[in-house]
Design a protein around this motif. Sequence first.
Motif, short mmCIF file in Angstrom:
data_model
loop_
_atom_site.label_atom_id
_atom_site.label_comp_id
_atom_site.label_asym_id
_atom_site.label_seq_id
_atom_site.Cartn_x
_atom_site.Cartn_y
_atom_site.Cartn_z
N PHE A 15 73.64 39.05 61.70
CA PHE A 15 72.40 38.26 61.69
C PHE A 15 71.88 38.02 60.28
O PHE A 15 71.42 36.91 59.96
CB PHE A 15 71.33 38.98 62.52
N VAL A 16 71.95 39.04 59.42
CA VAL A 16 71.30 38.95 58.11
C VAL A 16 72.03 37.99 57.18
O VAL A 16 71.39 37.22 56.45
CB VAL A 16 71.19 40.35 57.47
N PHE A 19 71.05 34.52 58.03
CA PHE A 19 69.60 34.39 57.88
C PHE A 19 69.22 34.21 56.41
O PHE A 19 68.34 33.39 56.07
CB PHE A 19 68.90 35.61 58.45
N THR A 23 67.52 30.92 54.85
CA THR A 23 66.25 31.07 54.14
C THR A 23 66.29 30.35 52.80
O THR A 23 65.35 29.65 52.41
CB THR A 23 65.91 32.55 53.94
N ALA A 43 59.98 30.40 59.45
CA ALA A 43 60.56 31.73 59.67
C ALA A 43 61.16 31.85 61.06
O ALA A 43 62.27 32.39 61.23
CB ALA A 43 59.49 32.80 59.45
N ILE A 44 60.46 31.33 62.07
CA ILE A 44 60.99 31.40 63.44
C ILE A 44 62.24 30.54 63.57
O ILE A 44 63.24 30.97 64.18
CB ILE A 44 59.91 30.93 64.44
N ALA A 46 64.36 29.72 61.17
CA ALA A 46 65.45 30.37 60.45
C ALA A 46 66.03 31.52 61.27
O ALA A 46 67.25 31.71 61.32
CB ALA A 46 64.95 30.89 59.10
N ALA A 47 65.18 32.29 61.95
CA ALA A 47 65.66 33.39 62.77
C ALA A 47 66.45 32.88 63.97
O ALA A 47 67.49 33.45 64.34
CB ALA A 47 64.48 34.24 63.24
N VAL A 48 66.00 31.79 64.59
CA VAL A 48 66.71 31.23 65.74
C VAL A 48 68.08 30.70 65.32
O VAL A 48 69.09 30.95 66.00
CB VAL A 48 65.86 30.12 66.39
N ALA A 50 69.81 31.59 62.68
CA ALA A 50 70.65 32.73 62.30
C ALA A 50 71.17 33.47 63.53
O ALA A 50 72.32 33.92 63.56
CB ALA A 50 69.87 33.69 61.40
N GLY A 51 70.32 33.58 64.58
CA GLY A 51 70.78 34.20 65.82
C GLY A 51 71.90 33.41 66.48
O GLY A 51 72.84 33.99 67.04
#
Length: 255
Positions: A15-16, A19, A23, A43-44, A46-48, A50-51
């Motif tokens: 994930f990281v 991400f 970012t 941020a949300i 980017a997290a989605v 990356a997931g």
Amino acid sequence: MVVTDGQVLTWLGRFVWPFLRITGLFLTAPFFGSALIPMRVKAILAAVLAGALAFWLPNLPAFPGDPITAVYQGIIQIGFGAAIGAVMQIVVASIASLGEIAGLAMGLSFAELQFQDVPGETQVLYDIMSWAALMGFIAVGGPIWLFAAIAHSFQGGTAGLGAAALPALLAFGSSVVTTAVMLAVPVMAISLAINVTVGLLTVFSPQLNLLTIGFPLLILGGLSILTASLGDLPGSIEHLLNTAVRTIAIMVPIG
């Protein structure tokens, strides 16, 4: 079931790694880096994203457990994404600079607006061309293409940018002024012709000075030529996008 540190770092790495690159992309890329989009939404998103890549890229290495190495790798990955986004930002900036140069040539530099993406006041024509370039970037699928570029960049592993990345980015950056000036040449030429004509008329008839007829002629002539020359804009944008794709291909190391 016993979970080891290695397993946690492996899961975290899936994930990281994406991400961090996403970012960095969001810091510089057109649309993604816009100040009009709230930071929480970025941020949300980017997290989605990356997931999603965490399931699509199953062979990513474990994230470093050492804090110093983790911080170093984080900077490298953020810089990687920021460099890719900067390439497309150059394309948008080239078109926006066309409006600024044309505005200076035709005497519209006094007409300014406050644009949220740019600190301070900017010229009206700069804002118009900036929005036009951004809408065109979205229309051709630029945000999707950038996300795909980030996804495929992991084919070369989690290493940083290639050795030729900085020279390629600097060389492409020169296209901002070159493209803007070439597109604004018709407006600059008609503005020069009008200024020379008004200057000669002022010698024989002082009433026909720059304030009475010069500024109206400059603005009307400049806007007319700028509108007529917009037909060459799609070809210039296509050339810039093709050059941007080649630049990113040079920057991203593929294993």
